[in-house]
Design a protein around this motif. Structure first.
Motif, PDB file in Angstrom:
ATOM      1  N   UNK A 138       0.666  -1.501   0.015  1.00  0.00           N
ATOM      2  CA  UNK A 138       0.035   0.188  -0.018  1.00  0.00           C
ATOM      3  C   UNK A 138       0.876   1.237   0.037  1.00  0.00           C
ATOM      4  N   UNK A 139       0.450   2.296  -0.650  1.00  0.00           N
ATOM      5  CA  UNK A 139       0.810   3.471  -0.366  1.00  0.00           C
ATOM      6  C   UNK A 139      -0.300   4.609  -0.356  1.00  0.00           C
ATOM      7  N   UNK A 140       0.146   5.863   0.010  1.00  0.00           N
ATOM      8  CA  UNK A 140      -0.704   6.944   0.366  1.00  0.00           C
ATOM      9  C   UNK A 140      -0.077   8.143  -0.245  1.00  0.00           C
ATOM     10  N   UNK A 143      -6.178  13.176  -1.256  1.00  0.00           N
ATOM     11  CA  UNK A 143      -5.156  11.894  -0.925  1.00  0.00           C
ATOM     12  C   UNK A 143      -5.665  10.842  -1.929  1.00  0.00           C
ATOM     13  N   UNK A 144      -4.474   9.805  -2.170  1.00  0.00           N
ATOM     14  CA  UNK A 144      -4.857   8.751  -2.966  1.00  0.00           C
ATOM     15  C   UNK A 144      -4.442   7.663  -1.908  1.00  0.00           C
ATOM     16  N   UNK A 170     -10.793   0.103  -9.183  1.00  0.00           N
ATOM     17  CA  UNK A 170     -11.909   0.162  -8.407  1.00  0.00           C
ATOM     18  C   UNK A 170     -11.855  -0.780  -7.240  1.00  0.00           C
ATOM     19  N   UNK A 171     -12.267  -0.414  -6.020  1.00  0.00           N
ATOM     20  CA  UNK A 171     -12.039  -1.231  -4.999  1.00  0.00           C
ATOM     21  C   UNK A 171     -10.663  -1.359  -4.212  1.00  0.00           C
ATOM     22  N   UNK A 172      -9.640  -0.737  -4.920  1.00  0.00           N
ATOM     23  CA  UNK A 172      -8.330  -0.679  -4.321  1.00  0.00           C
ATOM     24  C   UNK A 172      -7.767   0.616  -3.961  1.00  0.00           C
ATOM     25  N   UNK A 173      -8.164   1.543  -4.835  1.00  0.00           N
ATOM     26  CA  UNK A 173      -8.085   3.055  -4.695  1.00  0.00           C
ATOM     27  C   UNK A 173      -8.974   3.520  -4.058  1.00  0.00           C
ATOM     28  N   UNK A 174      -8.685   4.733  -2.993  1.00  0.00           N
ATOM     29  CA  UNK A 174      -9.698   5.504  -2.658  1.00  0.00           C
ATOM     30  C   UNK A 174      -9.125   7.083  -2.582  1.00  0.00           C
TER      31      UNK A 174
END
Length: 131
Positions: free
Chosen positions: A17-19, A84-85, A69-73
């Motif tokens: 994961x990364x933000x 933010x991502x 979709x479903x992985x990134x917000x």
């Protein structure tokens, strides 16, 4: 004028994961005119594509392509002029330069996924996902 500054890129393994963060800077009036923001990515030899879009007004409507979709917000903090991502379950095909974009135009859902809709762009932050 508005300057967009991205941060948070890096190298991770598959499944990691990364933000990413994107902060908007500039004179108060120009920053306040931003209505639509998004994240785009560009892999070597490929066109720049949208990965997450957010309507700064209208309750923060969002849009994602099926590939993320479903992985990134995508999210926003209006008080900090920042979006933010959050990227989870990263895959090697997520590798690329990630760019933040902003527009003073109200989000037009028919074409807000097009790069031409945005007039402000950040310098990009690199994301590398290894298998």
């Amino acid at each position: 004028q508005v300057q967009l500054v991205e941060s948070g890129g890096g190298s991770v393994q598959t499944g990691g994961s990364l933000r990413l963060s994107c902060a908007a800077f500039g004179d108060t009036y120009s920053v306040s005119t931003i209505r639509c923001m998004g994240w785009f990515r560009q892999a070597p030899g490929k066109v720049r594509e949208d990965v997450a879009l957010i309507d700064i007004d209208s309750g923060g409507s969002t849009s994602y392509p099926d590939s993320v979709k479903g992985r990134f917000t995508i999210s926003k903090d209006n008080a900090k002029n920042t979006i933010y991502l959050q990227m989870n379950d990263l895959k090697p095909e997520d590798t690329g330069m990630y760019y933040c974009a902003a527009s003073p135009s109200a989000c037009a859902y028919s074409f807000w996924f097009q790069t031409s809709f945005y007039i402000y762009w950040g310098q990009g932050t690199r994301v590398t996902v290894s298998s």
